[in-house]
Design a protein around this motif. Structure first.
Motif, PDB file in Angstrom:
ATOM      1  N   ALA A 188     -50.830 -70.514 -18.152  1.00 57.90           N
ATOM      2  CA  ALA A 188     -49.907 -70.984 -17.112  1.00 57.90           C
ATOM      3  C   ALA A 188     -50.454 -72.221 -16.401  1.00 57.90           C
ATOM      4  CB  ALA A 188     -49.652 -69.868 -16.104  1.00 57.90           C
ATOM      5  N   CYS A 189     -50.958 -73.181 -17.164  1.00 56.96           N
ATOM      6  CA  CYS A 189     -51.517 -74.402 -16.567  1.00 56.96           C
ATOM      7  C   CYS A 189     -50.447 -75.112 -15.736  1.00 56.96           C
ATOM      8  CB  CYS A 189     -52.042 -75.325 -17.655  1.00 56.96           C
ATOM      9  SG  CYS A 189     -53.317 -74.556 -18.689  1.00 56.96           S
ATOM     10  N   SER A 190     -50.810 -75.508 -14.536  1.00 54.60           N
ATOM     11  CA  SER A 190     -49.810 -75.949 -13.562  1.00 54.60           C
ATOM     12  C   SER A 190     -49.156 -77.289 -13.893  1.00 54.60           C
ATOM     13  CB  SER A 190     -50.450 -76.034 -12.169  1.00 54.60           C
ATOM     14  OG  SER A 190     -51.457 -77.032 -12.135  1.00 54.60           O
ATOM     15  N   TYR A 191     -49.775 -78.087 -14.770  1.00 60.14           N
ATOM     16  CA  TYR A 191     -49.239 -79.408 -15.099  1.00 60.14           C
ATOM     17  C   TYR A 191     -48.342 -79.375 -16.334  1.00 60.14           C
ATOM     18  CZ  TYR A 191     -53.235 -78.796 -18.138  1.00 60.14           C
ATOM     19  OH  TYR A 191     -54.142 -78.259 -19.032  1.00 60.14           O
ATOM     20  N   CYS A 192     -48.218 -78.219 -16.973  1.00 61.37           N
ATOM     21  CA  CYS A 192     -47.590 -78.126 -18.289  1.00 61.37           C
ATOM     22  C   CYS A 192     -46.280 -77.351 -18.224  1.00 61.37           C
ATOM     23  CB  CYS A 192     -48.559 -77.442 -19.259  1.00 61.37           C
ATOM     24  SG  CYS A 192     -47.970 -77.352 -20.955  1.00 61.37           S
ATOM     25  N   LEU A 193     -45.325 -77.719 -19.083  1.00 62.45           N
ATOM     26  CA  LEU A 193     -44.042 -77.022 -19.152  1.00 62.45           C
ATOM     27  C   LEU A 193     -44.051 -75.871 -20.140  1.00 62.45           C
ATOM     28  CD1 LEU A 193     -41.564 -80.050 -19.156  1.00 62.45           C
ATOM     29  CD2 LEU A 193     -42.245 -78.626 -17.210  1.00 62.45           C
ATOM     30  N   ILE A 196     -43.675 -72.144 -18.989  1.00 59.47           N
ATOM     31  CA  ILE A 196     -42.527 -71.718 -18.191  1.00 59.47           C
ATOM     32  C   ILE A 196     -41.661 -70.724 -18.948  1.00 59.47           C
ATOM     33  CG2 ILE A 196     -40.409 -72.529 -17.071  1.00 59.47           C
ATOM     34  CD1 ILE A 196     -41.907 -75.096 -16.402  1.00 59.47           C
ATOM     35  N   GLY A 197     -41.616 -70.851 -20.276  1.00 53.69           N
ATOM     36  CA  GLY A 197     -40.759 -69.983 -21.073  1.00 53.69           C
ATOM     37  C   GLY A 197     -41.241 -68.548 -21.124  1.00 53.69           C
ATOM     38  N   GLU A 198     -40.560 -67.783 -21.974  1.00 52.69           N
ATOM     39  CA  GLU A 198     -40.897 -66.371 -22.125  1.00 52.69           C
ATOM     40  C   GLU A 198     -42.144 -66.215 -22.995  1.00 52.69           C
ATOM     41  OE1 GLU A 198     -39.267 -63.864 -20.589  1.00 52.69           O
ATOM     42  OE2 GLU A 198     -38.033 -65.340 -19.559  1.00 52.69           O
ATOM     43  N   ARG A 199     -42.354 -65.025 -23.511  1.00 52.79           N
ATOM     44  CA  ARG A 199     -43.535 -64.684 -24.299  1.00 52.79           C
ATOM     45  C   ARG A 199     -43.688 -65.627 -25.505  1.00 52.79           C
ATOM     46  NH1 ARG A 199     -41.595 -62.329 -28.824  1.00 52.79           N
ATOM     47  NH2 ARG A 199     -39.436 -61.633 -28.759  1.00 52.79           N
ATOM     48  N   VAL A 200     -44.902 -65.651 -26.045  1.00 52.72           N
ATOM     49  CA  VAL A 200     -45.155 -66.437 -27.249  1.00 52.72           C
ATOM     50  C   VAL A 200     -44.494 -65.739 -28.432  1.00 52.72           C
ATOM     51  CG1 VAL A 200     -46.924 -67.471 -28.714  1.00 52.72           C
ATOM     52  CG2 VAL A 200     -47.355 -67.149 -26.280  1.00 52.72           C
ATOM     53  N   ARG A 201     -43.749 -66.520 -29.216  1.00 52.96           N
ATOM     54  CA  ARG A 201     -43.092 -65.988 -30.408  1.00 52.96           C
ATOM     55  C   ARG A 201     -43.624 -66.694 -31.636  1.00 52.96           C
ATOM     56  NH1 ARG A 201     -38.158 -68.475 -28.705  1.00 52.96           N
ATOM     57  NH2 ARG A 201     -39.556 -69.353 -27.150  1.00 52.96           N
ATOM     58  N   ARG A 298     -55.885 -72.741 -14.928  1.00 56.73           N
ATOM     59  CA  ARG A 298     -56.326 -72.832 -16.319  1.00 56.73           C
ATOM     60  C   ARG A 298     -57.343 -71.737 -16.622  1.00 56.73           C
ATOM     61  NH1 ARG A 298     -55.714 -75.736 -20.562  1.00 56.73           N
ATOM     62  NH2 ARG A 298     -57.386 -76.364 -21.970  1.00 56.73           N
ATOM     63  N   VAL A 299     -57.179 -71.076 -17.748  1.00 55.53           N
ATOM     64  CA  VAL A 299     -58.108 -70.042 -18.184  1.00 55.53           C
ATOM     65  C   VAL A 299     -59.035 -70.659 -19.223  1.00 55.53           C
ATOM     66  CG1 VAL A 299     -58.346 -67.790 -19.285  1.00 55.53           C
ATOM     67  CG2 VAL A 299     -56.384 -68.253 -17.792  1.00 55.53           C
ATOM     68  N   MET A 300     -60.324 -70.790 -18.889  1.00 56.47           N
ATOM     69  CA  MET A 300     -61.237 -71.474 -19.805  1.00 56.47           C
ATOM     70  C   MET A 300     -62.677 -71.088 -19.501  1.00 56.47           C
ATOM     71  SD  MET A 300     -61.607 -75.600 -20.418  1.00 56.47           S
ATOM     72  CE  MET A 300     -62.115 -75.927 -18.720  1.00 56.47           C
ATOM     73  N   ASP A 301     -63.406 -70.717 -20.529  1.00 54.81           N
ATOM     74  CA  ASP A 301     -64.832 -70.465 -20.426  1.00 54.81           C
ATOM     75  C   ASP A 301     -65.542 -71.736 -20.874  1.00 54.81           C
ATOM     76  OD1 ASP A 301     -67.508 -69.776 -20.852  1.00 54.81           O
ATOM     77  OD2 ASP A 301     -67.027 -67.724 -21.433  1.00 54.81           O
ATOM     78  N   LEU A 302     -65.931 -72.579 -19.918  1.00 54.65           N
ATOM     79  CA  LEU A 302     -66.452 -73.902 -20.232  1.00 54.65           C
ATOM     80  C   LEU A 302     -67.758 -73.828 -21.020  1.00 54.65           C
ATOM     81  CD1 LEU A 302     -66.047 -76.940 -19.901  1.00 54.65           C
ATOM     82  CD2 LEU A 302     -67.339 -76.787 -17.752  1.00 54.65           C
ATOM     83  N   GLU A 303     -68.613 -72.883 -20.673  1.00 51.30           N
ATOM     84  CA  GLU A 303     -69.890 -72.757 -21.388  1.00 51.30           C
ATOM     85  C   GLU A 303     -69.653 -72.394 -22.851  1.00 51.30           C
ATOM     86  OE1 GLU A 303     -74.039 -70.160 -21.119  1.00 51.30           O
ATOM     87  OE2 GLU A 303     -72.696 -70.268 -19.384  1.00 51.30           O
ATOM     88  N   LYS A 304     -68.732 -71.480 -23.081  1.00 57.25           N
ATOM     89  CA  LYS A 304     -68.431 -71.096 -24.463  1.00 57.25           C
ATOM     90  C   LYS A 304     -67.749 -72.237 -25.202  1.00 57.25           C
ATOM     91  CE  LYS A 304     -66.308 -67.593 -27.378  1.00 57.25           C
ATOM     92  NZ  LYS A 304     -65.448 -66.387 -27.464  1.00 57.25           N
ATOM     93  N   LEU A 305     -66.863 -72.950 -24.504  1.00 57.11           N
ATOM     94  CA  LEU A 305     -66.190 -74.090 -25.126  1.00 57.11           C
ATOM     95  C   LEU A 305     -67.221 -75.103 -25.631  1.00 57.11           C
ATOM     96  CD1 LEU A 305     -63.063 -75.952 -23.858  1.00 57.11           C
ATOM     97  CD2 LEU A 305     -65.107 -77.266 -24.395  1.00 57.11           C
ATOM     98  N   ALA A 306     -68.185 -75.442 -24.787  1.00 55.88           N
ATOM     99  CA  ALA A 306     -69.212 -76.415 -25.177  1.00 55.88           C
ATOM    100  C   ALA A 306     -70.018 -75.909 -26.361  1.00 55.88           C
ATOM    101  CB  ALA A 306     -70.123 -76.710 -23.986  1.00 55.88           C
TER     102      ALA A 306
END
Length: 574
Positions: A188-193, A196-201, A298-306
């Motif tokens: 649900a990143c606040s800058y992104c559209l 906004i929709g329903e579940r992932v299909r 934003r949901v992100m584990d920065l240490e794991k990402l790196a």
């Protein structure tokens, strides 16, 4: 009744998946549906002329932030010359204020909101039958007694019902093919559209497998997945990654937008098996500032990402593109500088420095007053300043972005740039200083010959970092130049030596020369000479220590990731 679907793309190589989906889904509606694609680089009057001459009863446009201005102008002019033709709009740029669009633009008859396939097909069925019960069509805004009205939104559809649109592949020669196996996003990143929709299909694996094989059979150059977070479902992602690995045709490249911190060791093990260039990954980091990440939801584990980015980098077979966004809440110029240095340290193949777009319908749009965001009144609604960052700062970052694109993302300075940057305090400071120098020498907004940019980097370095070794720098720049370009005109400042024509002719005729051209069977000395270059260097390209050697740059045999020429160290000269 003739309906013309019109796409105005950002570049010629792009395709508009939306209009192809609409046409395919409504092909049995009884409407005569045609498609036309243009780009924002086409002249408006030329598009107007072509649309006019098609004399369609309805013209429908696919609207995005990059084309909405041109479409608004086209709609206004079309209404003057084709007053009986209805104009429909759809797409993210008009979905969230559809009634306002109708109120502002009298030339528009209908605006489709949200997913368009079922809405578009229902409209086509009604118009083809002569029955226009618009009040019953979900997902549209229209005028009732001259007043804009928004109908009930339509529920998300089963995307398995959308036909595969690329069956007539010759129509898509020399294009990037966009492909969709899921809709929606779990985040649900606040800058992104997308959130906004329903579940992932997801599109069913049976269909996806057949469609992937179609791309592979037809040796498509690049397939770009538009799934917003491709690997949010590990099973779905693994099905696809396994399949394209096992059925690799040696040519097709697949592009995915992923959340890197969701990858695990099984993903890395699978990546290890892939041909270099089979896939490329786009990874949105956006910021490394904890308060900013939390605020934008934003949901992100920065240490794991790196850690994951480092592991993928070590494989050496996958291009990684990492993104940052300037102008986010709680991130000022200094904090963005830290985010930049953090991401640069991950050594991405490209670092995209983007700028916040305050999109209609997004949570960021709702919070604009709280954040004191000032942004462009017209698309693309890009940030001008916020409570934390000034317009002066944004302008500085724009100039830095240009330097990052030109000198880092271009991958044309792979030997010289790392050397020069050893003298800078931080990567960000380096690009900041380079941007200032670029401005001081009136280079902004002027198209220069390619040699100009090498010379500018050389002069900047010698002026800014006097401790740099001029001889080493020039040799690194020449190496970079020939690594990518088989140029005939040598720069005036070169301090290296090219093999003379007589000696070169003798070299290519040597019995042992064929070993440098394993791809050329049978070996042909004239062809070999045409797509190679031989240059003498006096330093080692990695250690900078003195070492005399000859390099043969083979432009026919290029690296699939970097497009660099293959380089042989050759013996037997002098």
């Amino acid at each position: 009744m003739k309906l013309l679907l019109c796409a105005v793309n950002a570049k010629f190589i792009h395709t508009n998946l939306a209009v192809y989906n609409l046409a395919a889904y409504a092909k049995d509606s009884g409407m005569d549906i045609c498609l036309s694609e243009y780009t924002i680089n086409n002249r408006t009057e030329e598009i107007l002329k072509e649309l006019y001459r098609q004399k369609a009863d309805i013209i429908a446009f696919s609207c995005y932030i990059w084309n909405i201005k041109m479409i608004q102008e086209l709609a206004e002019e079309l209404h003057k010359v084709l007053p009986e033709t209805e104009i429909w709009l759809g797409g993210p740029e008009v979905s969230y204020d559809a009634a306002d669009v109708l109120a502002k633009y009298p030339a528009i008859s209908i605006v489709m909101m949200g997913e368009g396939e079922e809405t578009f097909r229902e409209l086509c069925l009604q118009y083809a039958s002569g029955e226009k019960e618009l009040g019953q069509v979900k997902g549209i805004a229209y005028r009732k007694n001259g007043v804009p009205v928004e109908n009930e939104l339509r529920l998300p559809m089963d995307i398995d019902q959308i036909p595969f649109v690329y069956s007539k592949l010759p129509d898509f020669d020399h294009k990037i093919l966009y492909y969709e196996t899921s809709r929606g996003c779990p985040f649900a990143c606040s800058y992104c559209l997308s959130s906004i929709g329903e579940r992932v299909r997801f599109r069913s694996w049976e269909l996806v497998r057949e469609e992937l094989q179609f791309f592979l059979d037809h040796k498509v150059a690049q397939v770009k997945f538009v799934d917003r977070t491709f690997n949010c479902n590990r099973k779905h992602a693994h099905h696809i990654w396994n399949y394209i690995t096992e059925h690799d045709n040696g040519i097709t490249n697949f592009h995915f937008e992923i959340a890197a911190d969701l990858l695990n060791e099984s993903d890395i093990a699978l990546f290890r098996k892939m041909r270099p260039g089979l896939i490329q990954l786009e990874i949105g980091v956006q910021s490394t500032h904890g308060q900013t990440i939390r605020e934008i939801r934003r949901v992100m584990d920065l240490e794991k990402l790196a850690d994951v980015v480092a592991k993928v980098k070590a494989l050496g077979n996958i291009h990684q593109h990492l993104d940052l966004i300037a102008g986010l809440p709680y991130e000022d110029y200094d904090q963005f500088q830290k985010s930049f240095n953090d991401v640069f340290a991950m050594k991405p193949d490209q670092l995209q420095l983007g700028f916040l777009k305050v999109l209609k319908g997004s949570y960021m749009h709702e919070k604009q007053k709280d954040y004191e965001i000032m942004y462009g009144s017209h698309a693309p609604y890009e940030v001008l300043c916020t409570k934390w960052i000034s317009y002066d700062d944004i302008l500085r970052l724009k100039e830095i972005e240009d330097m990052v694109e030109r000198y880092y993302n271009s991958a044309q300075y792979t030997k010289s740039l790392p050397y020069v940057m050893t003298f800078a305090k931080t990567p960000f400071v380096f690009f900041e200083q380079l941007a200032v120098y670029y401005n001081q020498h009136n280079a902004v907004g002027v198209k220069h010959a390619r040699l100009f940019y090498y010379e500018l980097l050389m002069n900047f370095t010698l002026q800014t970092y006097p401790e740099a070794d001029e001889d080493v720098l020039k040799q690194l720049l020449i190496y970079d130049l020939y690594l990518r370009e088989n140029i005939k005109k040598r720069p005036a400042w070169t301090n290296t030596t090219a093999l003379e024509k007589k000696e070169a002719t003798a070299f290519y005729r040597m019995d042992s020369t064929g070993k440098y051209f394993p791809e050329m069977q049978p070996y042909n000395s004239k062809k070999a000479a045409a797509y190679t270059h031989i240059e003498k260097f006096m330093i080692d390209m990695d250690t900078y220590e003195k070492r005399e050697w000859w390099a043969l740059f083979n432009y026919h045999n290029r690296d699939p990731l970097t497009y660099d020429a293959h380089v042989w160290e050759i013996k037997g000269i002098e």
